[in-house]
Design a protein around this motif. Structure first.
Motif, short mmCIF file in Angstrom:
data_model
loop_
_atom_site.label_atom_id
_atom_site.label_comp_id
_atom_site.label_asym_id
_atom_site.label_seq_id
_atom_site.Cartn_x
_atom_site.Cartn_y
_atom_site.Cartn_z
N ALA A 1 -16.94 3.03 -15.43
CA ALA A 1 -18.38 3.10 -15.65
C ALA A 1 -19.00 4.14 -14.72
O ALA A 1 -20.05 4.71 -15.02
CB ALA A 1 -19.02 1.74 -15.40
N THR A 2 -18.35 4.38 -13.59
CA THR A 2 -18.77 5.40 -12.62
C THR A 2 -17.51 6.18 -12.23
O THR A 2 -16.40 5.82 -12.64
CB THR A 2 -19.36 4.75 -11.35
N ASP A 3 -17.67 7.22 -11.44
CA ASP A 3 -16.50 7.86 -10.85
C ASP A 3 -15.80 6.80 -10.00
O ASP A 3 -16.46 6.01 -9.31
CB ASP A 3 -16.89 9.05 -9.99
N CYS A 4 -14.47 6.74 -10.07
CA CYS A 4 -13.72 5.68 -9.39
C CYS A 4 -12.57 6.23 -8.57
O CYS A 4 -11.96 7.24 -8.93
CB CYS A 4 -13.13 4.71 -10.42
N THR A 5 -12.30 5.54 -7.48
CA THR A 5 -11.08 5.74 -6.71
C THR A 5 -10.27 4.47 -6.87
O THR A 5 -10.77 3.37 -6.60
CB THR A 5 -11.40 6.00 -5.22
N LEU A 6 -9.04 4.62 -7.35
CA LEU A 6 -8.19 3.48 -7.67
C LEU A 6 -6.87 3.57 -6.92
O LEU A 6 -6.34 4.67 -6.70
CB LEU A 6 -7.90 3.44 -9.17
N LEU A 7 -6.35 2.42 -6.56
CA LEU A 7 -5.01 2.34 -5.99
C LEU A 7 -4.10 1.85 -7.11
O LEU A 7 -4.30 0.76 -7.65
CB LEU A 7 -5.02 1.36 -4.82
N VAL A 8 -3.14 2.68 -7.50
CA VAL A 8 -2.24 2.36 -8.61
C VAL A 8 -0.94 1.79 -8.04
O VAL A 8 -0.29 2.43 -7.20
CB VAL A 8 -1.92 3.61 -9.45
N ILE A 9 -0.60 0.60 -8.50
CA ILE A 9 0.64 -0.05 -8.06
C ILE A 9 1.57 -0.12 -9.26
O ILE A 9 1.34 -0.85 -10.21
CB ILE A 9 0.36 -1.46 -7.51
N ASP A 10 2.62 0.68 -9.23
CA ASP A 10 3.61 0.75 -10.29
C ASP A 10 4.57 -0.44 -10.20
O ASP A 10 4.99 -0.82 -9.10
CB ASP A 10 4.37 2.08 -10.11
N GLN A 11 4.91 -1.01 -11.35
CA GLN A 11 5.76 -2.20 -11.37
C GLN A 11 7.13 -1.95 -10.73
O GLN A 11 7.61 -2.76 -9.94
CB GLN A 11 5.96 -2.71 -12.80
N ARG A 12 7.75 -0.85 -11.04
CA ARG A 12 9.09 -0.57 -10.51
C ARG A 12 9.06 -0.51 -8.98
O ARG A 12 9.89 -1.12 -8.31
CB ARG A 12 9.62 0.75 -11.09
N ARG A 13 8.08 0.21 -8.43
CA ARG A 13 7.97 0.31 -6.98
C ARG A 13 7.59 -1.04 -6.36
O ARG A 13 8.05 -1.38 -5.27
CB ARG A 13 6.97 1.40 -6.62
N ALA B 1 0.83 -1.21 0.00
CA ALA B 1 0.00 0.00 0.00
C ALA B 1 0.86 1.26 0.00
O ALA B 1 0.54 2.24 -0.69
CB ALA B 1 -0.94 -0.01 1.20
N LYS B 2 1.95 1.24 0.74
CA LYS B 2 2.84 2.41 0.79
C LYS B 2 3.54 2.65 -0.55
O LYS B 2 3.94 3.77 -0.84
CB LYS B 2 3.85 2.27 1.91
N ALA B 3 3.68 1.60 -1.35
CA ALA B 3 4.32 1.73 -2.66
C ALA B 3 3.31 2.14 -3.74
O ALA B 3 3.69 2.31 -4.89
CB ALA B 3 4.99 0.41 -3.04
N ALA B 4 2.05 2.28 -3.36
CA ALA B 4 0.99 2.60 -4.32
C ALA B 4 0.53 4.05 -4.17
O ALA B 4 0.81 4.70 -3.17
CB ALA B 4 -0.19 1.65 -4.10
N ASP B 5 -0.17 4.53 -5.19
CA ASP B 5 -0.75 5.86 -5.17
C ASP B 5 -2.25 5.75 -5.38
O ASP B 5 -2.72 4.94 -6.18
CB ASP B 5 -0.16 6.72 -6.30
N GLU B 6 -2.98 6.59 -4.69
CA GLU B 6 -4.43 6.62 -4.86
C GLU B 6 -4.79 7.72 -5.87
O GLU B 6 -4.26 8.83 -5.78
CB GLU B 6 -5.10 6.91 -3.52
N ILE B 7 -5.64 7.38 -6.83
CA ILE B 7 -6.08 8.36 -7.82
C ILE B 7 -7.61 8.30 -7.94
O ILE B 7 -8.23 7.30 -7.55
CB ILE B 7 -5.45 8.13 -9.21
N THR B 8 -8.18 9.36 -8.47
CA THR B 8 -9.61 9.35 -8.78
C THR B 8 -9.76 9.60 -10.28
O THR B 8 -8.97 10.33 -10.88
CB THR B 8 -10.39 10.44 -8.00
#
Length: 141
Positions: free
Chosen positions: A97-109, A29-36
């Motif tokens: 399909a709706t407004d979304c909140t996503l947790l993005v996990i980058d491969q390098r991190r 989780a710490k290596a990920a970023d939250e986006i909307t």
């Protein structure tokens, strides 16, 4: 912004991470970023090279392969997880399909987390082996 507790709960429900301990999930989780993203936004395009995975914290996405809807995913589901392991092309498009909140996990991190906590890699291999066995039974009987 989702709380760390909500992020950990979502990650725990992802089959790829289900065998991980709370401490291991915290590292991810710490290596990920939250986006909307707003409804109608394209998360990934089929054929593009993948470099990250997305955990749906809130909302709903449509999965399309060759412009044909094949699935709808929502809270706790993940898309693009193969991109954590290789740089292959996306096998489908994903559209909010709706407004979304996503947790993005980058491969390098993510690879850095695996280097730091090798036990996660062992658990991921077990999870992937299980998924391959299920697919094998599905397609070969």
């Amino acid at each position: 912004m989702a709380s760390m507790k909500a992020q950990l709960s979502s990650l725990k429900n992802v089959p790829l991470f289900s065998a991980c301990s709370k401490k291991e999930l915290e590292k991810v989780a710490k290596a990920a970023d939250e986006i909307t993203m707003t409804a109608g936004s394209v998360v990934v395009d089929q054929g593009d090279m993948g470099r990250e995975a997305y955990v749906i914290l809130k909302g709903e996405v449509t999965i399309k392969r060759n412009n044909r809807k094949i699935a709808t995913l929502s809270d706790g589901d993940v898309v693009g997880e193969l991109s954590l392991l290789d740089h292959g092309p996306r096998t489908a498009s994903v559209v909010c399909a709706t407004d979304c909140t996503l947790l993005v996990i980058d491969q390098r991190r993510f690879i850095n987390v695996l280097d730091e906590v090798p036990s996660i890699a062992h658990k991921l291999m077990g999870s992937l082996a299980s998924r391959i066995r299920i697919m094998d039974r599905t397609y070969t009987g």
